[in-house]
Design a protein around this motif. Structure first.
Motif, PDB file in Angstrom:
ATOM      1  N   GLN A   1       1.953 -37.141   5.167  1.00  0.00           N
ATOM      2  CA  GLN A   1       2.089 -35.686   5.142  1.00  0.00           C
ATOM      3  C   GLN A   1       3.537 -35.355   4.797  1.00  0.00           C
ATOM      4  N   THR A   2       3.855 -35.528   3.495  1.00  0.00           N
ATOM      5  CA  THR A   2       5.258 -35.473   3.112  1.00  0.00           C
ATOM      6  C   THR A   2       5.801 -34.062   3.057  1.00  0.00           C
ATOM      7  N   GLY A   3       4.935 -33.091   3.048  1.00  0.00           N
ATOM      8  CA  GLY A   3       5.390 -31.723   2.904  1.00  0.00           C
ATOM      9  C   GLY A   3       5.478 -31.315   1.449  1.00  0.00           C
ATOM     10  N   MET A   4       5.157 -32.221   0.553  1.00  0.00           N
ATOM     11  CA  MET A   4       5.272 -31.893  -0.869  1.00  0.00           C
ATOM     12  C   MET A   4       3.904 -31.648  -1.462  1.00  0.00           C
ATOM     13  N   VAL A   5       3.804 -30.549  -2.136  1.00  0.00           N
ATOM     14  CA  VAL A   5       2.512 -30.166  -2.689  1.00  0.00           C
ATOM     15  C   VAL A   5       1.971 -31.244  -3.614  1.00  0.00           C
ATOM     16  N   ARG A   6       2.877 -31.812  -4.367  1.00  0.00           N
ATOM     17  CA  ARG A   6       2.403 -32.795  -5.348  1.00  0.00           C
ATOM     18  C   ARG A   6       1.756 -33.988  -4.680  1.00  0.00           C
ATOM     19  N   SER A   7       2.352 -34.396  -3.574  1.00  0.00           N
ATOM     20  CA  SER A   7       1.732 -35.549  -2.913  1.00  0.00           C
ATOM     21  C   SER A   7       0.421 -35.131  -2.268  1.00  0.00           C
ATOM     22  N   TYR A   8       0.351 -33.888  -1.835  1.00  0.00           N
ATOM     23  CA  TYR A   8      -0.930 -33.427  -1.298  1.00  0.00           C
ATOM     24  C   TYR A   8      -2.001 -33.453  -2.376  1.00  0.00           C
ATOM     25  N   ALA A   9      -1.590 -32.946  -3.527  1.00  0.00           N
ATOM     26  CA  ALA A   9      -2.529 -32.940  -4.637  1.00  0.00           C
ATOM     27  C   ALA A   9      -2.910 -34.366  -5.013  1.00  0.00           C
ATOM     28  N   PHE A  10      -1.937 -35.226  -4.863  1.00  0.00           N
ATOM     29  CA  PHE A  10      -2.178 -36.628  -5.167  1.00  0.00           C
ATOM     30  C   PHE A  10      -3.268 -37.208  -4.272  1.00  0.00           C
ATOM     31  N   VAL A  11      -3.129 -36.939  -2.978  1.00  0.00           N
ATOM     32  CA  VAL A  11      -4.137 -37.425  -2.047  1.00  0.00           C
ATOM     33  C   VAL A  11      -5.485 -36.767  -2.337  1.00  0.00           C
TER      34      VAL A  11
END
Lengths: 518, 643, 484, 166, 100
Positions: free
Chosen positions: B617-627
């Motif tokens: 849960q990095t706080g970064m939208v891109r990583s959220y989108a990645f998951v």
């Protein structure tokens, strides 16, 4: 009256708790008095049950059966028989006593304390009088929260850990039990086409063997944790040590009985074949518990945790007596539930009294108390002796019947269990010696004041019961005899029926069997 | 005789009265209640005894059931009492000796802080002991059995500020519990095989339902015997009795000499039917008894504590009684029980009188020459010593001789038993006279401070001594054997109780060797005893200065015996310490480390998992989108692959 | 021309909400800065009228707009949830906004529009309509999440929610395209026709289902489409967080139940297995993650994920009974969570900016405000599923539905998960009751009247559903039109 | 011929789409996005969706993109803001994901058994303004009304978020 | 006539590009544009299906999607503006105040 009495007894404490909510926190005295009076009245009313109990029938008495959640087949179905009668009385008595015992020891947030205790009482009573699985489960869980508060708010230094541990352990079992209850409910529906939680009808339900085993495990786990049986006992010492006196008394006196009671009321009669299968394992666990609890109790440094481990051992006795599934063992086991409630409850009260004076429970901090507190010492001595099962006290009658019953089941079990009573003497007497005997050398001990009238009143009813049950247990045994007999018969009959599963008397049994086993 | 239930209840009432209100009573009131209640018991016992005598021998068995106590299913235990010759003898001995000791205690404990507590306990003891001997079923007997154990615990630890006293009390209780463990199991076994715990039913049905010498009856009797071993301090459970001397001396006299410790013998005699059915057990009983008798006597040889000598002597004498039982001579056992009660109580009370006079000194090496200072004590104690040593005309002679003779002649006996018995008798005479010489003769070895307080005990103490002295002399004549022109009246009286057992064991009354053999053996015994007495005189009176040298002359043997064969240390090492250590290990390692560790570990694991998962849960939208995308790929991929 | 018949009575609940929204929206500019609360009162009045209208429509079970609007009990039940959620949120917000110095009347019409969107979603089995409802709801929520525009966290929450939401919309739309491509219609009935009884359901339909699952999985915050939830929940104003966890989740589930339970109806076993996996993963990860959270809002966000996992069980089971159970569960969850957020909002409103959302803030709360503490405890217990609370009843019916279809393992996993959840829910209780604050305890505002009413309502409802659900709920199963 | 146009326009659409996401300058991205949209509009026409194609150009490429441009201008975004890659290095993984997704897409499309329906016999009004309009106001009246609500919400929302001072 | 599958492949590719764009782009507005790409891809598929089915439903749907896109664009861009006002940056990676 007969129909309403159980409702009154069960919910009167809650009512009292509601009244308490209207009192201001500062009115400590009024709060205490109200709580105590409520508990006392509850106890007095509950004695009505005893005096109007028909000892010659196994049927449920004082039954009330009203639909509650119709669509789910949940009924408000309460009743007592010889098995639960005394547990109800024990609960009402111990609650009143524990309120009285907390008169001075609880100063902080008295209102919350009393409300918790009273709601706890309702929960416990509900568990013992419910004849509906759903209702039972609700009460079973309801009692968890006030106990959690009692430990967590008014407990010792490590109270939060203990409280959480208590809740998590208990929940672990009870949640699995919930699944089992739901599964059972579905099985019953498939068998009869009716959604119902009526406990009594489950006794007649022939549950296929495969399903029985799973359901039994789930139910048994919940109860084993509650009892608590080795190796699920580790929550108990923590909970006991941290809980305030009243909490420990209720915990040891009543809560643990809910496990054994559950076994008796649910596990054994509902799943007799599974019980047969698992009995040796459980019996071994109970035996380990007896010996293990005693050994570990022996080396405890804290009086409360010593008593806690002794509970593990004592409850092992209760369990093994139950497993014998004969009249003697079962009666002993039920009687021993009472006895343990009385004796261990009294022990915790006693420890609480001295803790209130000294603010320590470490054995090494005491010594020579006998000299400064002779009356206290006498009470302590009597309770100790009751706890080690000395003849003439209640502990003997229960333990002897249990051992005798167990002997009828399996001689080896009996031998091991009997060895447990030697160890019981070892740890209790050793503790007593270290606390009470010797020279009173510590200056803070020399100034101790003997127990006052209130404290005597707290202990006296229990002392009377110790001797009453010890010297004349007949009224207790007679009252529970028909129910126990009925339980044995029912269980045996059901077991027999299912062992000859090849010839069912109704077609659906096979159907359910295959459905469940896939 | 209908009043027999009152016999235990009166002392119980005394107990309650003193126990609840003793604090506010004055001493005279307390001792009146205490002694009075025992006196009433004694009178009632006498009444019961004579009532029994009036009945025909066959019908001398009266049961009185007070109420049904524990009814559960097929199990039922009554609070019921059984009066027959055996229990009649027992209640007489118990209440009689008990009364004397109560009276003695009035003097002995006069200045003790716990005066009322003492009499409370004592009365409770009387009640328990009487319940024990009067019970008509095993369970009630067990009540008395544990009750006396409790009183023993309380009274040994009476001076609770003394660590050694409370230790000893605890030890007594626990060791007794080990015996009780067997006793309880024996009861259970009997119940599940015969279906009852009532004496009459069990003894009636046992011969029919159980095989002679079969496993069950052997097991049951052995288990019961384990109880007796514990209570009567036989090897290997004797260890508590010497320590029990920590209690006040009247307690040692009453509980640890005259009454409680003989309960085992009583119980075996009571169950004679069962024992006769189990010859193996009889053999065990005889061997254990004989071994204990000899073993304890050897330890007694060189003890310096006056009460310890007596304690070992008690163990030894109890061994004798078991020998009697083991050779199926239950009558002889009970006979010795009775005479022993008299003279051993007397010895203890005398010792108490000495200790009392010596301001609490118990070491005989610091006594000496008390004969003139304590004449009554000396005389009475000498009588008792003569009795215990088996000097003819004293009671002990008759009972001990009866046992030796039975050991030799009974079908269950053997000459070997006789030989060991004889040796023991000699040793007994030796250490008893050693005691007399060290205490009353020779030079004074105490200091002036003691001397200044030294005086004969008050009447309230000496009178019981005198009464007991009389009994120690005449007590033997009730059982004068036929060989000595007596009528063996005592055994006849008891015979109805043992008749059935005798029948089973096919014992013909009066059979066996001729009187000639009996005389020869008797003579041998007396001669040996006399030799031993003179040996004692030689080393402890004539050459008193060299006595230590004499003792040490035995070298290792002396050390072994003096230290009681290091049994206590052995028990500590192989049982107590490992138990404590093991339990600690269980608690610290198993409970805390393994079980709790398991659950805490699970929680910790979840927590760790949470910690590492949080990293996602990095706080970064891109990583959220990645998951999210990963999930989408999985979902679609899963459906495609599983299509 | 086949101009559809319109049954305005049937539409009345949603119409009332919509009209109230429009009216209040128009009213806002005419009110002075100090009188923005009027909007709030108008809003809740409108909502209560809508609630009455809903109650009038129960049991009708008819459709209008050519079948695009379903007036079945299932939708009415959900409408009830949405309206109650909106009302409670409004009650919570009045004082909250004032204290946060953010009292702008647009807030309330946005809530109403969101509610309207949810109602549209729940009352249709037409994918097109559901999609539009979803968008109406989402767009409102994006704004609401960022309503505290000056707060960094709030705008961050809004942008995260928005970007990922739009991302998910892409999937939804693509999914609708596939489903449409196979069935030729947007109605769920088309899926039934195409899939039911077919041994080999077309891949496009399955993939369409999968894409829809992804899209809606985002809305309900099912793992692995959940990542937005904690951030959005944490950043959004507290009353909105409560609203987000109650309404949109319920609406998304209502739609999912229509699409998957009714539409696919278990015809695609793999889809069922997929749901099984998602349910397990969602509840497990939600619970595990919640253990270590320090912000109560974030903790409840993960808890909300976990609850989504439980409700996914209903989709695994797929029976009508399970759908009804899910409905009850959602009602219970909505009430409970809203109740919890009322307390949180109150505590949070103690300051203007730096929010009191750390669990440590609650240290010793019960000593100063015992009833507040008790209320929050009750909600925590309900979330954990302790009887006699609504949360327990919801779990119970859900488990019953699952067990009677033989999903034992799933239920056991769910149950073990709730064990984990007990731990973190009770952490809050521990803080409130069992620990004492180190330094100066924070100042908690007095409970304003409307919040008091709402709180009392939530407490009563949670208890009442727990104790006496009969009469509130038809356990035999809500009527779902289109499901045979 | 039809196929050639299709291939050409789709290539343009795809390449432009790629360029959209690979740009660092948002204005360039907007331009490429417009290109894609226009290319798609051509595909729509090929698919006889005239009305939609018109909308695509007017609404999408026109209105919406202008909005984008407008915001970009407003915010005055510069490419330097995005010069450095921060920690996350998603590119290789993104490529992998893309490959997997494409494979999945192809597999799905390949596996489907959707029959090619007789698209030749389409009514004349198919895809025309009239045809779509009729649908919108009859069968799809309800959703159509919903879009109006949606737009109102959007306006309200935009106002709330973007107003300098509420 | 170009087969349905071709259009779907194109739609799929553009959709994929959009998805990847969301991951790789750092400018919030570009991310948003990538999402628009996804919606467009869906539109394309929808129209293709519509053509294949000979049903106008797809057209209506695309109409709606465009409306949605417009609405989202309005709201989304306003959110971006609000965000930009707060932090003066449109780099999505810097928007990570809330995490773990």
């Amino acid at each position: 009256m007969n129909e309403q009495i159980l409702t009154i007894v069960t919910f009167l404490p809650t009512f009292g708790a509601l009244i308490l909510l209207f009192l201001r926190e500062e009115m400590k005295q009024a709060i205490k008095v109200t709580a105590f009076v409520t508990a006392l009245i509850t106890f007095l009313i509950s004695t009505y049950l005893y005096f109007n109990f028909q000892p010659d029938t196994a049927a449920m008495q004082f039954v009330i059966n009203k639909p509650w959640i119709k669509a789910l087949g949940v009924n408000y179905h309460l009743g007592v028989d010889g098995i639960s009668l005394f547990l109800v009385l024990l609960t009402t008595l111990l609650t009143a006593i524990s309120i009285l015992s907390s008169w001075t020891s609880v100063g902080d947030r008295v209102k919350g304390f009393m409300v918790s205790l009273l709601i706890l009482e309702t929960g416990m009573l509900g568990v013992f009088v419910s004849l509906d699985l759903f209702l039972f489960y609700i009460f079973w869980e309801v009692m968890l929260i006030p106990m959690y508060f009692l430990i967590g708010i008014w407990g010792g230094i490590n109270r939060i850990y203990a409280a959480i541990k208590f809740v998590l352990f208990t929940m672990f079992g009870s949640l699995l039990m919930l699944v089992a209850i739901v599964a059972l409910y579905a099985i019953r529906y498939k068998a009869t086409g009716v959604w119902s939680f009526d406990l009594l009808s489950y006794y007649d339900l022939r549950i296929p063997l495969g399903a029985q085993n799973w359901l039994f495990i789930a139910f048994a786990l919940a109860f084993l944790i509650k009892v608590p049986m080795f190796p699920f006992h580790t929550w108990l010492p923590d909970a006991h040590v941290q809980a305030p006196t009243a909490g420990s008394v209720i915990l040891a006196g009543v809560l643990l009985k809910m496990g054994t009671y559950g076994f008796l009321r649910y596990c054994i009669p509902m799943f007799p074949n599974a019980f047969d299968t698992f009995m040796p394992l459980l019996a071994v666990l109970a035996l380990i518990g007896i010996i293990y609890g005693a050994l570990v109790a022996m080396v405890q440094k804290d009086v409360k945790s010593l008593v806690a481990f002794s509970s593990v051992a004592h409850m092992g006795f209760v369990m093994i007596g139950m497993f014998a599934l004969n009249m003697i063992g079962l009666q002993g086991s039920i009687l021993q539930m009472l006895n343990h409630g009385i004796s261990t409850g009294a022990l915790f009260l006693i420890v609480g009294m001295i803790y209130e004076r000294r603010h320590t429970r470490l054995i090494e901090d005491f010594g020579g108390i006998f000299k400064v507190m002779p009356i206290f010492a006498t009470f302590f001595m009597i309770v100790t002796l009751s706890s080690i099962g000395l003849p003439g006290t209640n502990g003997f009658v229960g333990e002897f019947l249990i051992l005798l019953g167990t002997f009828g089941l399996n001689k080896v079990y009996a031998v091991i269990a009997t060895a447990g009573i030697i160890l019981a003497a070892v740890y209790m007497l050793w503790m007593f010696q270290r606390v009470m005997f010797g020279k009173c050398e510590k200056p803070e001990n020399q100034k101790l004041i003997d127990i006052n009238l209130r404290e005597k009143l707290v202990l006296l009813p229990l002392i009377i019961l110790i001797f009453w049950i010890g010297l004349y247990p007949k009224p207790f045994l007679n009252a529970m005899a028909p129910s126990v007999e009925n339980l044995i018969e029912q269980t045996t009959a059901k077991k027999m029926h299912l062992s000859q599963f090849a010839v069912p008397d109704k077609g659906w049994q096979i159907a359910t069997a295959t459905q469940i086993e896939e | 005789m209908e009043l027999i239930w009152l016999i235990p209840l009166v002392p119980l009432a005394g107990f309650l009265l003193n126990g609840l209100l003793g604090k506010s009573f004055s001493k005279p009131v307390i001792n009146t209640i205490a002694c009075g209640s025992v006196a009433v018991s004694f009178l009632l016992s006498l009444n019961a005894f004579f009532g029994l005598l009036r009945l025909a021998p066959e019908s001398r068995s009266v049961e009185y059931i007070l109420f049904s106590w524990i009814p559960s299913g097929s199990f039922n235990a009554d609070v019921g009492f059984l009066l027959d010759p055996l229990s009649a003898v027992m209640i007489l001995v118990v209440s009689g000796v008990g009364l004397l000791i109560h009276i003695y205690s009035v003097g002995y404990m006069a200045h003790d802080e716990g005066y009322s507590r003492f009499f409370t306990y004592l009365n409770l003891f009387m009640a328990s002991m009487l319940i024990l001997v009067l019970a008509n079923n095993f369970v009630l007997m067990y009540v008395g059995w544990e009750g006396v154990g409790l009183c023993s615990y309380l009274l040994i630890g009476f001076w609770y500020e003394k660590r050694s006293a409370t230790d000893a009390g605890k030890k007594a209780f626990i060791v007794n519990r080990i015996g009780d463990f067997g006793f309880a199991l024996g009861i259970m076994l009997l119940f599940w095989t015969i279906g009852s715990v009532h004496f009459s039913t069990v003894f009636d049905l046992a011969p029919q339902q159980l095989a002679y010498g079969g496993g069950i009856v052997t097991a049951a009797t052995l288990l019961l015997f384990l109880g007796a071993v514990g209570k009567s301090a036989q090897v290997p459970l004797y260890v508590w009795l010497p320590d029990a001397m920590e209690g006040p001396t009247p307690v040692s006299a009453l509980i640890h000499a005259a009454t409680m410790v003989t309960a085992g013998v009583y119980m075996v005699a009571r169950c004679n039917v069962l024992y006769m059915m189990a010859p193996t057990t009889l053999l065990v009983v005889a061997i254990v008894g004989m071994f204990t008798a000899f073993y304890a006597a050897t330890i007694g040889l060189f003890q310096n504590d006056i009460k310890r000598v007596l304690a070992y002597s008690t163990i030894s004498q109890l061994g004798y009684m078991f020998v009697a039982c083991g050779v199926a001579a239950f009558g002889a056992g009970i006979f010795h029980l009775m005479t022993h009660a008299f003279f051993k109580a007397l010895l203890f009370l005398g010792a108490g009188s000495v200790i009392h006079a010596m301001s609490g000194e118990q070491d005989m090496r610091r006594m000496g020459g008390l004969k003139s200072k304590l004449p009554v004590t000396y005389t009475t104690m000498l009588i008792a010593t003569l009795a215990i040593s088996g000097i003819p005309l004293f009671s002990g002679f008759f009972s001990k001789d009866e046992i030796l003779w039975q050991a030799f002649s009974s079908p269950f006996g053997s000459p070997l038993l006789w030989v060991v018995g004889l040796l023991t008798a000699g040793l007994t005479a030796f250490y008893m006279f050693r005691l007399i010489y060290l205490t009353f003769f020779g030079q004074r070895r105490y200091d002036d401070h003691v001397a200044s307080h030294l005086r004969e005990s008050p009447k309230v103490m000496t009178v019981p001594l005198m009464i007991l002295a009389v009994l120690s002399v005449i007590g033997g004549y009730v059982g004068l054997p036929k060989a000595l022109l007596g009528g063996a009246w005592f055994e006849h009286f008891l015979h109805p109780v043992f008749a059935k057992g005798a029948e089973i064991g096919k014992l013909a009354e009066g059979a066996g060797e001729s009187h000639a053999t009996e005389y020869a053996l008797m003579l041998a015994a007396v001669a040996f005893v006399v030799v031993m007495i003179f040996t004692a005189k030689r080393y402890y009176l004539d050459r008193a200065k060299n006595s230590e040298q004499f003792e040490h002359g035995f070298g290792g043997l002396y050390k072994l015996v003096y230290n009681k064969y290091f049994i206590d240390e052995l028990y500590d090492k192989i049982i107590v310490n490992p138990l404590v250590k093991g339990s600690n290990l269980l608690w610290q390692k198993f409970d805390v480390l393994i079980i709790d560790g398991f659950f805490n570990g699970a929680a910790w694991l979840a927590g760790q998992w949470a910690i590492s998962m949080r990293k996602l849960q990095t706080g970064m939208v891109r990583s959220y989108a990645f998951v999210f995308l990963g999930g989408a790929i999985f979902v679609i991929g899963y459906l495609i692959l599983s299509r | 021309m086949n101009f559809p018949n319109v049954d305005f009575a049937l539409l009345s609940p949603s119409l009332i909400v919509c009209i109230t929204a429009l009216l209040t929206m128009l009213l806002v500019p005419f009110l002075g800065e100090k009188r923005q609360a009027v909007v709030a009162h108008l809003s809740w009045i409108g909502l209560s009228i809508a609630l009455v209208a809903v109650s009038q429509q129960i049991g009708k079970n008819i459709t209008t707009f050519g079948g695009m609007f379903l007036g079945d009990d299932f939708s009415q039940f959900f409408n009830g949830i949405f309206i109650v959620a909106a009302m409670l949120t409004i009650f919570t917000s009045i004082d909250y906004l004032r204290r946060k110095d953010n009292e702008h009347g647009e807030y309330y019409p946005l809530i109403l529009f969101a509610t309207y969107g949810m109602m549209v979603m729940a009352s249709s089995s037409n994918l097109l309509v559901i999609f539009l409802g979803l968008e109406i709801m989402s767009v409102s929520l994006y704004v609401l999440a960022g309503f505290a525009r000056t707060e960094l966290k709030s705008t961050e929450a809004a942008i995260k929610y928005f970007l990922l939401g739009a991302f998910a919309t892409g999937f939804t739309v693509f999914g609708i395209a596939f489903v449409y491509g196979v069935t030729g219609t947007f109605d769920v009935a088309g899926i039934i026709n195409a899939a039911f009884g077919q041994s080999n359901v077309d891949t496009f339909l399955i993939i369409g289902g999968a894409l829809l699952l992804i899209g809606f999985g985002f809305k309900v915050a099912a793992v692995p489409f959940h990542m937005w939830a904690p951030d959005a929940y944490e950043g959004a104003p507290s009353p909105i967080t409560g609203f987000m966890s109650a309404g949109p989740k319920a609406a998304a589930f209502a739609a999912m139940l229509r699409i998957f339970s009714v539409g696919f109806g278990g015809t695609v076993p793999h889809l069922q297995t997929l749901f099984w996996i998602l349910a397990v993963v969602t509840m497990t990860i939600g619970n595990i993650m919640a253990i270590r959270q320090n912000s109560i809002k974030r903790m409840l966000a993960f808890s909300s994920i976990a609850h989504a996992g439980y409700i996914l069980i209903a989709l695994v089971v797929g029976s009508g009974e399970a759908s009804s159970a899910a409905a009850l569960y959602l009602l219970a969850y909505a009430l409970t969570n809203l109740g919890a957020f009322m307390v949180i909002a109150l505590v949070d409103s103690g300051t203007k900016h730096d929010e009191f959302t750390s669990i440590d803030t609650y240290t010793g709360l019960a000593r100063k405000r015992p009833y507040l503490g008790l209320a929050l405890t009750l909600f925590m217990l309900s979330l954990a599923g302790f009887p006699p609370t609504a949360g327990f009843m919801g779990k119970f019916v859900l488990f019953k539905a699952a067990v009677s279809q033989g999903f034992y393992i799933l239920v056991v996993i769910a149950v073990l998960n709730s064990l984990v959840s007990v731990f973190y829910y009770l952490r809050v209780v521990v803080k409130m009751f069992m620990t004492e604050p180190d330094g100066q305890p924070i100042e908690i505002p007095a409970v304003p009247v409307f919040l008091m009413v709402a709180l009392a309502f939530a407490v009563a409802a949670v208890l009442l559903i727990g104790v006496y659900p009969q009469g509130w709920f038809n356990f035999a199963g809500l009527t779902i039109l289109g499901a045979n | 011929m039809e196929l050639a146009i299709f291939i050409l326009t789709s290539l343009v659409a795809i390449v432009a789409a790629l360029l959209v996401i690979l740009q660092r300058n948002p204005i360039a991205s907007v331009m490429y996005l417009m290109t894609t949209f226009v290319a798609q509009a051509i595909l729509f026409i090929q698919l006889r969706a005239a009305f939609i194609a018109i909308l695509q150009v007017i609404v999408y490429a026109g209105a919406i993109m202008v909005l984008f441009l407008f915001v970009i201008m407003l915010l005055n975004l510069r490419r330097e803001d995005f010069g450095k890659d921060i920690k996350l290095k998603y590119k290789p993984l993104a490529v992998a994901f893309a490959v997997v997704l494409l494979i999945e897409t192809l597999v799905v499309i390949n596996a489907s058994m959707i029959p090619a329906l007789p698209g030749a016999n389409l009514p004349a009004t198919f895809g025309s303004v009239q045809g779509v309009g009729k649908e919108l106001f009859t069968t799809y009246l309800y959703p159509f009304e919903l879009t109006s609500v949606l737009l109102i919400v959007a306006i309200l929302g935009a106002v709330v978020m973007a107003k300098k001072k509420l | 006539m170009v087969p349905l599958e071709y259009y779907l492949v194109v739609a799929g590719i553009i959709f994929t590009i959009g998805m990847i764009g969301v991951i790789v782009a750092r400018n919030i507005i570009i991310i948003f544009m990538a999402i628009e790409l996804m919606l467009n891809a869906a539109n394309l598929a929808m129209i293709a299906f519509s053509r294949n089915l000979g049903s106008m439903g797809g057209h209506v749907m695309v109409f709606m999607i465009m409306t949605v896109a417009a609405a989202e664009a309005a709201v989304g861009l306003s959110i971006i503006i609000a965000l930009f006002r707060n932090r003066d940056s449109a780099n999505i990676d810097e928007v990570n105040l809330m995490k773990w």
